[in-house]
Write a protein that holds these residues in place. Sequence first.
Motif, PDB file in Angstrom:
ATOM      1  N   PHE A  86     -13.344  -7.144  -7.856  1.00  0.00           N
ATOM      2  CA  PHE A  86     -14.245  -6.915  -6.874  1.00  0.00           C
ATOM      3  C   PHE A  86     -14.126  -7.903  -5.692  1.00  0.00           C
ATOM      4  O   PHE A  86     -14.940  -8.004  -5.066  1.00  0.00           O
ATOM      5  CB  PHE A  86     -15.918  -7.171  -7.394  1.00  0.00           C
ATOM      6  N   ASP A 124     -15.625  -7.099   7.670  1.00  0.00           N
ATOM      7  CA  ASP A 124     -16.477  -6.000   8.611  1.00  0.00           C
ATOM      8  C   ASP A 124     -17.735  -6.514   9.087  1.00  0.00           C
ATOM      9  O   ASP A 124     -17.668  -5.860  10.382  1.00  0.00           O
ATOM     10  CB  ASP A 124     -16.840  -5.150   7.418  1.00  0.00           C
ATOM     11  N   ASP A 164     -11.174  -8.044  -4.167  1.00  0.00           N
ATOM     12  CA  ASP A 164     -11.255  -7.206  -2.230  1.00  0.00           C
ATOM     13  C   ASP A 164     -12.498  -6.618  -1.272  1.00  0.00           C
ATOM     14  O   ASP A 164     -12.279  -7.195  -0.329  1.00  0.00           O
ATOM     15  CB  ASP A 164     -10.020  -5.835  -2.500  1.00  0.00           C
ATOM     16  N   ARG A 165     -12.982  -6.413  -2.182  1.00  0.00           N
ATOM     17  CA  ARG A 165     -14.577  -5.780  -2.250  1.00  0.00           C
ATOM     18  C   ARG A 165     -15.533  -7.186  -1.421  1.00  0.00           C
ATOM     19  O   ARG A 165     -15.967  -6.684  -0.042  1.00  0.00           O
ATOM     20  CB  ARG A 165     -15.732  -5.115  -2.365  1.00  0.00           C
ATOM     21  N   VAL A 166     -15.162  -7.980  -1.569  1.00  0.00           N
ATOM     22  CA  VAL A 166     -15.775  -9.388  -0.968  1.00  0.00           C
ATOM     23  C   VAL A 166     -15.434  -9.693   0.543  1.00  0.00           C
ATOM     24  O   VAL A 166     -15.920  -9.765   1.398  1.00  0.00           O
ATOM     25  CB  VAL A 166     -15.646 -10.388  -2.039  1.00  0.00           C
ATOM     26  N   TRP A 167     -13.887  -9.638   0.560  1.00  0.00           N
ATOM     27  CA  TRP A 167     -13.077  -9.765   1.021  1.00  0.00           C
ATOM     28  C   TRP A 167     -13.557  -8.947   2.611  1.00  0.00           C
ATOM     29  O   TRP A 167     -13.837  -9.255   3.794  1.00  0.00           O
ATOM     30  CB  TRP A 167     -12.103 -10.458   1.256  1.00  0.00           C
ATOM     31  N   ARG A 168     -13.177  -7.662   1.997  1.00  0.00           N
ATOM     32  CA  ARG A 168     -13.384  -6.688   2.902  1.00  0.00           C
ATOM     33  C   ARG A 168     -14.681  -6.010   3.992  1.00  0.00           C
ATOM     34  O   ARG A 168     -14.901  -6.617   4.952  1.00  0.00           O
ATOM     35  CB  ARG A 168     -13.694  -4.956   2.180  1.00  0.00           C
ATOM     36  N   ARG A 169     -15.718  -6.666   3.381  1.00  0.00           N
ATOM     37  CA  ARG A 169     -16.749  -6.563   3.702  1.00  0.00           C
ATOM     38  C   ARG A 169     -17.515  -7.929   4.884  1.00  0.00           C
ATOM     39  O   ARG A 169     -18.025  -7.500   5.621  1.00  0.00           O
ATOM     40  CB  ARG A 169     -18.529  -6.872   2.608  1.00  0.00           C
ATOM     41  N   ILE A 205      -5.835  -6.057   4.567  1.00  0.00           N
ATOM     42  CA  ILE A 205      -7.627  -4.866   5.090  1.00  0.00           C
ATOM     43  C   ILE A 205      -7.003  -4.166   6.462  1.00  0.00           C
ATOM     44  O   ILE A 205      -6.762  -4.667   6.788  1.00  0.00           O
ATOM     45  CB  ILE A 205      -8.368  -5.762   5.199  1.00  0.00           C
ATOM     46  N   ALA A 253      -6.397 -10.838   0.168  1.00  0.00           N
ATOM     47  CA  ALA A 253      -6.528  -9.882   1.028  1.00  0.00           C
ATOM     48  C   ALA A 253      -5.622  -8.957   1.780  1.00  0.00           C
ATOM     49  O   ALA A 253      -5.462  -9.640   2.627  1.00  0.00           O
ATOM     50  CB  ALA A 253      -8.024 -10.246   1.476  1.00  0.00           C
ATOM     51  N   LYS A 306       0.880  -1.234  -0.354  1.00  0.00           N
ATOM     52  CA  LYS A 306      -0.086  -0.098   0.143  1.00  0.00           C
ATOM     53  C   LYS A 306       0.618   1.170   0.284  1.00  0.00           C
ATOM     54  O   LYS A 306       0.253   2.091  -0.289  1.00  0.00           O
ATOM     55  CB  LYS A 306      -0.796  -0.628   0.794  1.00  0.00           C
TER      56      LYS A 306
END
Length: 591
Positions: free
Chosen positions: A524, A534, A526-531, A395, A393, A270
Motif C-alpha cells: 500500500f 494529489d 504506492d497509495r500513500v505516495w499517490r495520496r 505516478i 513512486a 507501466k
Amino acid sequence: RAPATRRLQILPPLLSVYGTYGPEVTELPSAWATRLEAMTATSVPSLQGACSAVRSRALSSSRGSVQKVGRSASRFVVQCSDVKPKPSDSVAQGVARVAKRDLAFAEERLEPVLEWTLEKTKNDVSTVIAAHDKMAQTLNPAYRMSKSLEEIKAEVDSLRDELLEARARVQMSEAQLSHTLSRLAAASALEKERAVLEQKERQLLQQQEELLQRQQTEGSVGVAASSAPVQQGAAAPSKQSRGRRGKRRSADLKGGELRNFWYPIEFASKVKADTLVPVELFEESWVIFRDADGNPGCIRDACAHRACPLSLGEVIDGCVQCPYHGWEYDTTGECTKRPCVPSKNGMKNLAIASLPCVERDGFIFVWPGNETPPADAEVFTALSPPDGFTVHAEIVIEADCEHGLLMENLLDLAHAPFTHTETFAKGWLAPEAVKFAVAETVKKGFMGGHWEPYPIAMAFQPPCMVLSQVGLARPGKPGEYTRVEDCDRHLHQLHVCLPSRSGKTRLLYRMSLDFMGFARGLPFMDRVWRRLADQVLGEDMRLVIGQQERLQRGLDVWENPQVYDKLGVQYRRWRNRVEKGKPSLDASVDL
C-alpha cells in the motif's frame, strides 16, 4: 569444519556472479566447476550464432530499405526536373510547386541522412556483438581462473552497462531510419499526387481546346451552354487535393516547433508485454505497446478501417488488434492482418501514423516532430535519478491546466510557505528574502541552481522537465541556510509536464529517496505516495487554474516579475524562442 565453513562463505558471491550457471550450495567445487564449463561451452556458440544472425538480418534489411528508397527518391527527382505546370489551374500549379520543393529537399538532405544512418546502424550492431563477445569471454572458466572474484564481478557489471547502452543506440538508429524512410514515403506520395494533377491539367487543357473549337463552329449560344461543365471540371483537382494531403510540417501542426523534441511520454515500467497505454500529445491520440521482442512502439489510436480506438483492443504476438473487426498493426503502423478479407485484395499502403520511439532511463520517449530526431545521448541521461537513490513512486496525473503554467508553478519555490501549508511546507517560516542562485557550472541544456535559504536544488530540462533535489531539513528559519549537500537525507523529484490537449497536461511524477529503501516493498505504499502527490498538486491547481482563466481574459501573468522568478522567466524566454522557430535544447543562457 574450517574448510567447509570457508567454502560456504565463498559460494554466495560466486553464485551472484555466475547467476544461472552456479551450482547448488551442497555440490563440491569440482562438480560445479565441471557443470559451469559444460553450460558455458554450449551457451557461447549459441550466443555467437544469434549475434551473427541479428547482425546479418539487421544489415541486410537496413541496406535493402535504404538503397531501394534512395533509388526511388532519385528517380522521382530526375523525372520531376523538367516539370513546368501550366498557369491555367492555380491549384494544380501550387501543389506541383510544393511537390518539386519537397523532392528537392529529399535529394539534397534526406539521401545523405540515409547514408549516415545506415553507417551508424552498422557501428551500433557491431558494438552489440563486441559487447556480447566480451561477456562470453568473461564467463569462460579459463579466463576466470586468472581473475579475482571482485575483478570478475566488476567486469560483468561494466559489460552489462555496455550492453544496455549499445541496445539504446541501436533503438535510436532504428528510430532515425524509420523517420527518414517516412519522410521519403511522404515525398513519394507528393510525386504521385503531382502526376495525378498533371494528368488533370492535361485533361483540362484538352477540354478548353475542344470548347474553343465548339465556339468557332456553334456560336456564342453554344459557348454559353457548354461553359458550365468546364467550371465543374476545373474544381475537381482542388477537391481531390484537399482529400489527399501530404505530410505537414511542424509549423503547421499543433504545437509548432515545440514538437521537435524527444518527449518522455510514459514510464517504461507501466508498459507491459500485453499492455496498451493510450496517451494524448499535442491534441493527438496515440497508443503505446511492445512488440514481440519487447521493443516499444507508438502508433495512432485509430484503426485505418473505421477509426475505432485501438487502445480498446489487445496485444496479439506483438501487434495491436482492433476490437472492432480484428485488424492488426505492428509498431510501425503497418496493417499486418485483415480477417475475413480475401488475401488477393492485398494490404498495400494500408497503414496508420506512427512516431519514432525509444526506451531510456526508465521512460518511453517519442518524437512528434517532422525533423530528423537527434542522436545526442545527453538529451536522455539527465532523467536518471542520482547514484544511491531508489525510485519509490512513479505516478501519472491528468491536470486541468496548460502545461506551461504548470511548469512555471513547479519552477517557483517562493510560494511554498503560503500555498502548501497542509503538506510538505507545513510549519515553514516565511524568510526575509528568497532568491535563486544560478549554479556556476551547469550541465549543457540545464538552467539550474540553489534556492536560498531552502536546502533545495532545482533545474529546468527542455522541453518540459523539472528536476529537484531536497535536503530533508526544516528550512525557512531566519539567519540560517542549509545547503542540499549538508543534509543527511534527500528526496529527488522529476516532473514531466506533457502538453496533452488544450488547457490539459499529462503529468509524470517520479520520486526517489536515498534512505528508507525497505519502504519500497511495503504494501500500500504506492497509495500513500499517490495520496500525498494529489494533495500537493491540489494546493497548486486551485491557483494555477485561476491564472489560466485570467490569462484567457487577456491579463498578463508576468506583469511584475521578482528576483525569485528567475527560473520561471527563463523557461518562458526559452519557450518564446522555440515558438519563433528557434528550437534548442540549451536553456542555460545568462539572465
